[in-house]
Scaffold this motif. Structure first.
Motif, PDB file in Angstrom:
ATOM      1  N   LEU A  40       0.799  -0.851   0.503  1.00  0.00           N
ATOM      2  CA  LEU A  40       0.117  -0.019   0.272  1.00  0.00           C
ATOM      3  C   LEU A  40       0.849   0.850   0.338  1.00  0.00           C
ATOM      4  CD1 LEU A  40      -3.059   0.399   1.365  1.00  0.00           C
ATOM      5  CD2 LEU A  40      -1.730   2.232   1.851  1.00  0.00           C
ATOM      6  N   ASN A  41       1.822   1.348   1.098  1.00  0.00           N
ATOM      7  CA  ASN A  41       3.064   2.227   0.766  1.00  0.00           C
ATOM      8  C   ASN A  41       3.664   2.273  -0.786  1.00  0.00           C
ATOM      9  OD1 ASN A  41       3.304   1.856   4.113  1.00  0.00           O
ATOM     10  ND2 ASN A  41       2.325   3.377   3.426  1.00  0.00           N
ATOM     11  N   LYS A  42       3.863   1.726  -1.444  1.00  0.00           N
ATOM     12  CA  LYS A  42       4.523   2.378  -2.414  1.00  0.00           C
ATOM     13  C   LYS A  42       3.182   3.150  -3.384  1.00  0.00           C
ATOM     14  CE  LYS A  42       7.081  -2.195  -2.572  1.00  0.00           C
ATOM     15  NZ  LYS A  42       7.060  -3.951  -3.519  1.00  0.00           N
ATOM     16  N   VAL A  43       1.816   3.212  -3.687  1.00  0.00           N
ATOM     17  CA  VAL A  43       1.471   3.667  -3.844  1.00  0.00           C
ATOM     18  C   VAL A  43       0.902   4.922  -3.039  1.00  0.00           C
ATOM     19  CG1 VAL A  43      -1.351   4.054  -4.981  1.00  0.00           C
ATOM     20  CG2 VAL A  43       0.655   1.310  -5.443  1.00  0.00           C
ATOM     21  N   TYR A  44       0.441   4.894  -1.989  1.00  0.00           N
ATOM     22  CA  TYR A  44       0.053   5.985  -1.101  1.00  0.00           C
ATOM     23  C   TYR A  44       1.461   5.829   0.085  1.00  0.00           C
ATOM     24  CZ  TYR A  44      -4.350   4.974  -3.610  1.00  0.00           C
ATOM     25  OH  TYR A  44      -4.879   5.190  -4.729  1.00  0.00           O
ATOM     26  N   LYS A  45       2.824   6.746   0.171  1.00  0.00           N
ATOM     27  CA  LYS A  45       3.097   7.057   1.031  1.00  0.00           C
ATOM     28  C   LYS A  45       2.677   7.314   2.394  1.00  0.00           C
ATOM     29  CE  LYS A  45       7.028   7.901  -2.044  1.00  0.00           C
ATOM     30  NZ  LYS A  45       8.329   8.225  -2.043  1.00  0.00           N
ATOM     31  N   GLY A  46       1.764   7.985   2.531  1.00  0.00           N
ATOM     32  CA  GLY A  46       1.209   8.315   4.102  1.00  0.00           C
ATOM     33  C   GLY A  46      -0.011   7.400   4.047  1.00  0.00           C
ATOM     34  N   GLY A  47       0.221   6.543   3.656  1.00  0.00           N
ATOM     35  CA  GLY A  47      -1.080   5.244   4.268  1.00  0.00           C
ATOM     36  C   GLY A  47      -2.919   6.377   3.387  1.00  0.00           C
ATOM     37  N   VAL A  48      -3.481   5.765   3.811  1.00  0.00           N
ATOM     38  CA  VAL A  48      -5.064   5.898   3.412  1.00  0.00           C
ATOM     39  C   VAL A  48      -5.647   6.327   5.046  1.00  0.00           C
ATOM     40  CG1 VAL A  48      -7.151   4.815   2.489  1.00  0.00           C
ATOM     41  CG2 VAL A  48      -4.688   4.364   1.548  1.00  0.00           C
ATOM     42  N   ALA A  49      -6.777   7.399   4.425  1.00  0.00           N
ATOM     43  CA  ALA A  49      -7.302   8.094   6.009  1.00  0.00           C
ATOM     44  C   ALA A  49      -9.012   7.787   5.166  1.00  0.00           C
ATOM     45  CB  ALA A  49      -6.724   9.817   5.928  1.00  0.00           C
ATOM     46  N   ARG A  50      -9.844   7.596   6.122  1.00  0.00           N
ATOM     47  CA  ARG A  50     -10.690   7.571   6.338  1.00  0.00           C
ATOM     48  C   ARG A  50     -11.912   8.501   6.001  1.00  0.00           C
ATOM     49  NH1 ARG A  50     -15.416   3.707   6.355  1.00  0.00           N
ATOM     50  NH2 ARG A  50     -17.171   4.450   6.884  1.00  0.00           N
ATOM     51  N   SER A  51     -11.920   9.409   6.218  1.00  0.00           N
ATOM     52  CA  SER A  51     -11.424  11.496   5.508  1.00  0.00           C
ATOM     53  C   SER A  51     -10.501  12.175   6.335  1.00  0.00           C
ATOM     54  CB  SER A  51     -12.990  11.333   6.561  1.00  0.00           C
ATOM     55  OG  SER A  51     -12.787  11.670   8.506  1.00  0.00           O
ATOM     56  N   SER A  52     -11.098  13.359   6.332  1.00  0.00           N
ATOM     57  CA  SER A  52      -9.634  14.473   5.838  1.00  0.00           C
ATOM     58  C   SER A  52      -9.631  14.885   7.337  1.00  0.00           C
ATOM     59  CB  SER A  52      -9.646  15.325   4.814  1.00  0.00           C
ATOM     60  OG  SER A  52     -11.422  16.337   5.244  1.00  0.00           O
ATOM     61  N   LYS A  82      -6.457   1.621  15.214  1.00  0.00           N
ATOM     62  CA  LYS A  82      -7.561   2.030  15.083  1.00  0.00           C
ATOM     63  C   LYS A  82      -7.790   2.962  14.572  1.00  0.00           C
ATOM     64  CE  LYS A  82      -8.664  -2.796  14.531  1.00  0.00           C
ATOM     65  NZ  LYS A  82      -8.045  -3.117  13.737  1.00  0.00           N
ATOM     66  N   ASP A  83      -7.042   3.912  14.458  1.00  0.00           N
ATOM     67  CA  ASP A  83      -7.422   5.459  13.701  1.00  0.00           C
ATOM     68  C   ASP A  83      -7.531   6.187  13.539  1.00  0.00           C
ATOM     69  OD1 ASP A  83      -5.126   4.835  12.293  1.00  0.00           O
ATOM     70  OD2 ASP A  83      -3.779   6.051  13.317  1.00  0.00           O
ATOM     71  N   LEU A  84      -7.959   5.136  12.099  1.00  0.00           N
ATOM     72  CA  LEU A  84      -8.828   5.646  10.772  1.00  0.00           C
ATOM     73  C   LEU A  84      -8.011   5.686   9.567  1.00  0.00           C
ATOM     74  CD1 LEU A  84     -12.240   6.623  12.193  1.00  0.00           C
ATOM     75  CD2 LEU A  84     -11.825   4.590  11.416  1.00  0.00           C
ATOM     76  N   ILE A  85      -7.209   6.110   9.865  1.00  0.00           N
ATOM     77  CA  ILE A  85      -5.865   6.034   8.821  1.00  0.00           C
ATOM     78  C   ILE A  85      -4.989   3.919   8.821  1.00  0.00           C
ATOM     79  CG2 ILE A  85      -3.899   7.118   8.468  1.00  0.00           C
ATOM     80  CD1 ILE A  85      -4.322   9.301  10.279  1.00  0.00           C
ATOM     81  N   ALA A  86      -5.023   3.503   8.023  1.00  0.00           N
ATOM     82  CA  ALA A  86      -3.802   2.494   7.247  1.00  0.00           C
ATOM     83  C   ALA A  86      -3.238   2.522   6.693  1.00  0.00           C
ATOM     84  CB  ALA A  86      -5.169   1.728   6.054  1.00  0.00           C
ATOM     85  N   CYS A  87      -1.643   2.132   7.642  1.00  0.00           N
ATOM     86  CA  CYS A  87      -0.527   2.274   6.642  1.00  0.00           C
ATOM     87  C   CYS A  87       0.167   3.315   7.437  1.00  0.00           C
ATOM     88  CB  CYS A  87      -0.649   1.683   5.718  1.00  0.00           C
ATOM     89  SG  CYS A  87      -1.348  -0.132   5.734  1.00  0.00           S
ATOM     90  N   GLU A  88      -0.434   4.329   7.715  1.00  0.00           N
ATOM     91  CA  GLU A  88       0.513   5.539   8.247  1.00  0.00           C
ATOM     92  C   GLU A  88       1.659   5.494   8.101  1.00  0.00           C
ATOM     93  OE1 GLU A  88      -1.162   4.894  11.902  1.00  0.00           O
ATOM     94  OE2 GLU A  88      -1.716   4.590  10.332  1.00  0.00           O
TER      95      GLU A  88
END
Length: 89
Positions: A40-52, A82-88
């Motif tokens: 996932l971090n190869k594409v999204y370096k900061g991970g993926v968040a559910r909302s801003s 479980k902070d709603l950010i995957a792979c930060e």
């Protein structure tokens, strides 16, 4: 006559630019389930968040996460704290 030519050229330019932006939006919203955080971090370096509006519980991060509810839901298993950010990172 000049006004007609200007109008047609303006309409052509507007249609040209509007059709290019939809292809980019479709490419960004493609939902992929990644095997692990390294992939996932190869594409999204900061991970993926559910909302801003979510805040990181894990401390200081180096990159801002990409915001996408659908992408987060597809990779929810990778959100260990479980902070709603995957792979930060």
């Amino acid at each position: 006559m000049k006004k007609v030519v200007v109008i047609f050229l303006s309409i052509g330019l507007i249609l040209c630019f509007s059709s290019n932006t939809t292809g980019v939006a479709e490419a960004q919203t493609k939902i992929v389930t990644y095997k692990n955080c390294t992939e996932l971090n190869k594409v999204y370096k900061g991970g993926v968040a559910r909302s801003s509006s979510v805040k990181n519980k894990g401390g200081k991060t180096n990159y801002k996460p990409f915001v996408s509810q659908a992408l987060y839901d597809a990779n929810k298993k990778s959100d260990r704290d479980k902070d709603l950010i995957a792979c930060e990172r």
